[in-house]
Design an enzyme around this catalytic site. Sequence first.
Site, short mmCIF file in Angstrom:
data_model
loop_
_atom_site.label_atom_id
_atom_site.label_comp_id
_atom_site.label_asym_id
_atom_site.label_seq_id
_atom_site.Cartn_x
_atom_site.Cartn_y
_atom_site.Cartn_z
N TYR A 33 0.61 -1.49 -0.01
CA TYR A 33 -0.34 -0.16 0.59
C TYR A 33 0.72 1.15 -0.13
O TYR A 33 2.27 1.39 0.50
CB TYR A 33 -1.09 0.00 1.62
CG TYR A 33 -0.51 0.39 2.43
CD1 TYR A 33 0.62 -0.36 3.30
CD2 TYR A 33 -0.32 1.47 2.82
CE1 TYR A 33 0.88 -0.55 4.38
CE2 TYR A 33 -0.54 1.72 4.21
CZ TYR A 33 0.73 0.58 4.98
OH TYR A 33 0.79 1.14 6.41
N ARG B 190 8.20 3.80 -4.89
CA ARG B 190 8.08 3.01 -3.59
C ARG B 190 7.54 1.79 -3.20
O ARG B 190 7.81 1.12 -3.59
CB ARG B 190 7.86 3.77 -1.88
CG ARG B 190 8.44 3.09 -1.10
CD ARG B 190 7.71 3.65 0.64
NE ARG B 190 6.93 4.56 0.41
CZ ARG B 190 6.72 3.90 2.20
NH1 ARG B 190 7.57 5.08 2.54
NH2 ARG B 190 5.39 5.16 1.68
N ARG C 110 -8.42 -21.16 -1.36
CA ARG C 110 -6.71 -20.61 -0.93
C ARG C 110 -5.98 -21.66 -0.67
O ARG C 110 -6.44 -22.54 -1.07
CB ARG C 110 -7.78 -20.49 0.65
CG ARG C 110 -6.43 -20.52 2.25
CD ARG C 110 -7.29 -20.18 3.29
NE ARG C 110 -6.36 -19.41 4.18
CZ ARG C 110 -5.29 -21.20 4.89
NH1 ARG C 110 -5.86 -22.25 4.06
NH2 ARG C 110 -4.52 -20.72 6.15
N LYS D 78 6.06 -1.80 2.00
CA LYS D 78 5.38 -1.77 2.61
C LYS D 78 3.96 -2.44 2.53
O LYS D 78 3.24 -2.17 1.57
CB LYS D 78 5.07 -0.12 2.32
CG LYS D 78 4.06 0.68 3.03
CD LYS D 78 4.28 1.91 2.57
CE LYS D 78 3.03 3.16 3.63
NZ LYS D 78 2.94 3.25 4.60
N GLU E 268 12.00 2.33 13.97
CA GLU E 268 11.04 3.16 13.83
C GLU E 268 9.93 3.65 14.81
O GLU E 268 8.90 3.56 15.34
CB GLU E 268 10.58 3.29 12.62
CG GLU E 268 9.42 1.86 12.28
CD GLU E 268 9.88 2.02 10.37
OE1 GLU E 268 9.23 2.38 9.76
OE2 GLU E 268 9.56 0.46 10.52
N LEU F 267 11.32 1.15 7.41
CA LEU F 267 10.54 1.40 6.16
C LEU F 267 11.20 3.17 5.71
O LEU F 267 11.21 3.75 6.90
CB LEU F 267 9.34 2.04 6.09
CG LEU F 267 8.10 2.31 5.03
CD1 LEU F 267 7.97 0.78 4.26
CD2 LEU F 267 6.68 3.09 5.17
N1 PDD Z 1 3.04 4.79 6.83
N2 PDD Z 1 8.00 3.85 9.23
C1 PDD Z 1 6.45 2.97 8.50
C2 PDD Z 1 6.25 1.39 9.27
C3 PDD Z 1 5.38 3.59 8.22
O1 PDD Z 1 4.13 2.44 8.42
C4 PDD Z 1 5.22 5.14 7.68
C5 PDD Z 1 4.31 5.40 6.45
C6 PDD Z 1 6.81 5.50 7.57
C7 PDD Z 1 6.46 7.06 6.93
O2 PDD Z 1 6.81 6.67 5.90
P1 PDD Z 1 6.47 7.75 4.51
O3 PDD Z 1 6.87 9.25 5.00
O4 PDD Z 1 6.33 7.26 2.89
O5 PDD Z 1 4.79 7.75 4.68
C8 PDD Z 1 6.91 4.83 8.30
C9 PDD Z 1 1.93 5.75 6.60
C10 PDD Z 1 1.32 6.62 6.54
C11 PDD Z 1 0.70 4.62 7.26
O6 PDD Z 1 0.62 3.53 7.45
O7 PDD Z 1 -1.17 5.46 6.97
#
Ligand code: PDD
Length: 287
Positions: free
Chosen positions: A33, A52, A101, A151, A183, A207
């Site tokens: 996503y 990405r 499945r 992601k 993170e 990420l």
């Molecule tokens: N989340 N680390 C993780 C684990 C994340 O899920 C996200 C983003 C980030 C930041 O990435 P970016 O700057 O590209 O948004 C870092 C999104 C916003 C979400 O899951 O809603």
Amino acid sequence: MTRTVYVNGDYLPETEAKISIFDRGFLMADGVYEVTSVLDGKLIDFGGHAKRLERSLTELDMASPVTMDELLEIHRELVRANGIVEGLVYLQITRGAPGDRDFVFPDPATTPSTIVLFTQNKPGLADSPQSKVGMKVIGIDDIRWGRRDIKTVQLLYPSMGKMMAKKAGVDDAWLIEDGFVTEGTSNNAYIVKGNRIITRNLGNDILHGITRAAVLRFAREAQMEIEERAFTIDEAKKADEAFITSASAFVMPVVEIDGVAVGAGTPGAVTRRLREIYLDESRRAAV
Ligand code: PDD
């Protein structure tokens, strides 16, 4: 209000959108996503998110049902159709619905990927009250899988982390592995010492945030010092400032970690400046 959403080539009212019960996103979390923010009715860093997404798909050997140009048009059409001025566009691609499945990946020639997009209206996103007071976090164990650079939609543990934070009366959790902060549950983590911005170096364990890349680029252009290395939660508690970045939070101050005030316990000057630079520059480059 009923949103217009996008499902496999069609724009539909959200109440009419349907996905198969055999979809591998639903059964196996076999999907990726992206979340792209919208300011002034325009997409922030669409190019970074598209890049990405392509990398996530490649790493999982998953086909994209659309080109990145088509994807931009779909994003724009949804923003337009739903009248989004400030908000988010959520995009998900899964390995499709093979009709049963099975752990083995289906043949992409007979099972096309599923693609879904929807918008989230968030008036006041850029001027959020939390950015003025900062957020409180707790440290929790990072027990996620080893490919956090992809992601994927496997968000159960990050959701559990947010619930642990909620139960502790705070806003979010920072994840800790071998004593070091990886993170946040849905964002990248930073500390500031003097004028130096410290954030974990890229690898499979975090990420690769699109906001992170932009913020570090703007910080370098503003002659700020950057150190990309791991830091411990204790180092963070003793830092002058702390903050997080993500597409939905932009640059957000962190003022308390495990009940300990960071610096003065209020949003710091470096963080406030970075948020301002990030919002200005991103708005200027929005599409
Ligand atoms: N989340 N680390 C993780 C684990 C994340 O899920 C996200 C983003 C980030 C930041 O990435 P970016 O700057 O590209 O948004 C870092 C999104 C916003 C979400 O899951 O809603």
